[in-house]
Write a protein that holds these residues in place. Sequence first.
Motif, mmCIF file in Angstrom:
data_model
loop_
_atom_site.group_PDB
_atom_site.id
_atom_site.type_symbol
_atom_site.label_atom_id
_atom_site.label_comp_id
_atom_site.label_asym_id
_atom_site.label_seq_id
_atom_site.Cartn_x
_atom_site.Cartn_y
_atom_site.Cartn_z
ATOM 1 N N VAL A 58 -3.996 60.033 47.113
ATOM 2 C CA VAL A 58 -3.379 60.703 48.288
ATOM 3 C C VAL A 58 -3.239 62.087 47.615
ATOM 4 C CG1 VAL A 58 -2.180 59.119 49.630
ATOM 5 C CG2 VAL A 58 -1.034 60.255 48.110
ATOM 6 N N SER A 59 -3.545 63.241 48.662
ATOM 7 C CA SER A 59 -3.448 64.572 48.280
ATOM 8 C C SER A 59 -2.592 65.322 48.682
ATOM 9 C CB SER A 59 -4.807 65.215 48.354
ATOM 10 O OG SER A 59 -6.107 64.516 47.816
ATOM 11 N N ARG A 60 -2.121 66.552 48.308
ATOM 12 C CA ARG A 60 -1.171 67.266 48.769
ATOM 13 C C ARG A 60 -1.630 67.788 50.037
ATOM 14 N NH1 ARG A 60 -0.357 72.948 48.837
ATOM 15 N NH2 ARG A 60 1.966 73.346 48.839
ATOM 16 N N PHE A 61 -0.647 67.821 51.185
ATOM 17 C CA PHE A 61 -1.270 68.236 52.526
ATOM 18 C C PHE A 61 -1.788 69.616 52.811
ATOM 19 C CE2 PHE A 61 -0.037 68.766 57.076
ATOM 20 C CZ PHE A 61 -1.193 67.951 57.650
ATOM 21 N N ASP A 62 -2.998 69.694 52.646
ATOM 22 C CA ASP A 62 -3.612 71.134 52.593
ATOM 23 C C ASP A 62 -4.736 71.217 53.966
ATOM 24 O OD1 ASP A 62 -2.253 72.577 50.517
ATOM 25 O OD2 ASP A 62 -3.937 71.838 49.227
ATOM 26 N N GLY A 63 -4.612 70.079 54.832
ATOM 27 C CA GLY A 63 -5.409 70.181 55.886
ATOM 28 C C GLY A 63 -5.333 68.970 56.533
ATOM 29 N N SER A 64 -5.532 68.948 57.797
ATOM 30 C CA SER A 64 -5.791 67.580 58.688
ATOM 31 C C SER A 64 -6.391 66.544 58.017
ATOM 32 C CB SER A 64 -6.215 67.856 60.064
ATOM 33 O OG SER A 64 -7.589 68.241 60.080
ATOM 34 N N ASN A 65 -7.403 66.752 57.179
ATOM 35 C CA ASN A 65 -7.901 65.527 56.507
ATOM 36 C C ASN A 65 -7.319 64.776 55.541
ATOM 37 O OD1 ASN A 65 -8.212 68.159 55.251
ATOM 38 N ND2 ASN A 65 -9.507 67.451 53.689
ATOM 39 N N HIS A 66 -5.869 65.436 55.139
ATOM 40 C CA HIS A 66 -5.022 64.861 54.199
ATOM 41 C C HIS A 66 -3.776 64.098 54.712
ATOM 42 C CE1 HIS A 66 -6.278 67.685 50.835
ATOM 43 N NE2 HIS A 66 -7.196 66.551 50.901
ATOM 44 N N THR A 67 -4.115 63.920 56.143
ATOM 45 C CA THR A 67 -2.890 63.029 57.014
ATOM 46 C C THR A 67 -2.870 61.555 56.617
ATOM 47 O OG1 THR A 67 -3.181 64.654 58.723
ATOM 48 C CG2 THR A 67 -2.205 62.498 59.326
ATOM 49 N N LEU A 68 -2.005 61.113 56.191
ATOM 50 C CA LEU A 68 -1.897 59.706 55.845
ATOM 51 C C LEU A 68 -1.216 58.619 56.970
ATOM 52 C CD1 LEU A 68 0.132 60.366 52.546
ATOM 53 C CD2 LEU A 68 -2.095 60.572 52.938
ATOM 54 N N GLY A 69 -0.820 59.283 58.114
ATOM 55 C CA GLY A 69 -0.401 58.354 59.191
ATOM 56 C C GLY A 69 0.046 59.358 60.193
ATOM 57 N N ALA A 70 0.718 58.766 61.489
ATOM 58 C CA ALA A 70 1.212 59.508 62.511
ATOM 59 C C ALA A 70 2.200 58.855 63.095
ATOM 60 C CB ALA A 70 0.165 59.871 63.503
ATOM 61 N N MET A 71 3.010 59.386 63.772
ATOM 62 C CA MET A 71 4.189 58.936 64.604
ATOM 63 C C MET A 71 4.466 59.796 66.005
ATOM 64 S SD MET A 71 7.189 58.373 61.702
ATOM 65 C CE MET A 71 7.047 57.146 60.328
#
Length: 399
Positions: A358-371
């Motif tokens: 996983v990568s540090r969140f620098d854009g929506s492409n690094h989203t790991l999941g959603a709630m």
Amino acid sequence: MKKVLFLGASQHQIPPILYAKSKGHHVITCDYLSDNPGHKLADESYNVSTTDLKKVYQLAKKLKVDGVVAYASDPASPTQAYVSEKLGLVGNPYESVLTLARKDLFRDFLTNHDFLVPKSQSFYSFEEAKEWLREISLPVIVKPVDSSGSKGVTKIVDELELKEAFDFALNFSREKKIVVEEFFVRDGYQVAGDGFVVDGQLAFRCWANEHFDKLCNPLVPIGESFPSVMPDYTQSQAHSETQRLLQLLEMKNGALNFDYHYNEQGDFSFLELGPRNGGNLIPEVIKHATGVDLIKYTVDSALGEDCSGLSMLEPDGFYSSYMIHSIQNGQFRGVSVSESIKHKIIQSQIYCQKGDKVSRFDGSNHTLGAMILKYDNEAEMLHMMDNMEEFIRVEVERV
């Protein structure tokens, strides 16, 4: 049975695909990523880039589709308009959609029609950008003209930071063109949300507060909370200015995604107005909050079905989306959720598995999941969304 061509088959584009399937439509997906999950749900799938106008047009013509949907995708929106226009399907003018989807064209349009907008210029050349930077005040925002999901965006406070920011933005631009604009000093939250146009009128809009992770990238949204807390004056201005924009561009039907801000006087300024549904589960949260199903209207509208029953409804209760993300690079170990918030989660999905990189969140492409979460009141909603690192934490093993 009607044929619907979906431009994109990512995780975020599954909801309208499922809706179309539930109505008995023949679903066709195209995407340059052949392993995207939406393909598995489709009746037919094609490995075609959604930004390739001519190839998508040829595919749609060959298959004799009845409608084209570009759900939650800025890059695919002009393609949808182009194909629909060429085939005589329901859609909006290609040039108008392109204006909304391209940050340079949109800024020029806003300036030329006397909307409130920060000083902004676009450049292919770093040297020209550097020269113009000296004519405006810092800080500035540097971003690609044609990216989405806040990818490639940097705020700089010193001229020496421009080169790195410019090169970073180039990595996310198909056009290889970069916007440099004055930083807009906003009052309150940045405003997000979705709307819908029926016969040229803004028939529905639901605005939200945009939230960011102060421990990570302060320019990439980690979620939206409903309803918006912006002043009534700004809401009224935002509605009227949006309607003016729609009329100028001759936009007739379909979804809109809002991103704007307002100054200390409450005056509204467009940041972006996407000619498509929002990501970050915005349509799903709106359905929970208002009962309005924008996913249904998006598919129905593209197929030319009657959408006149859509009406303005305000949120009943307090809801938010939240994008699960990491603040550091490493291997995904899991998600830790505080007991104090578990009962508030009404929908949750993780897109990765233990051990995944996983990568540090620098854009929506690094989203790991959603709630999606529901709160007891406004104060609780805003506090939790502004401090979500206290309640939800992604566990990462550094490698």
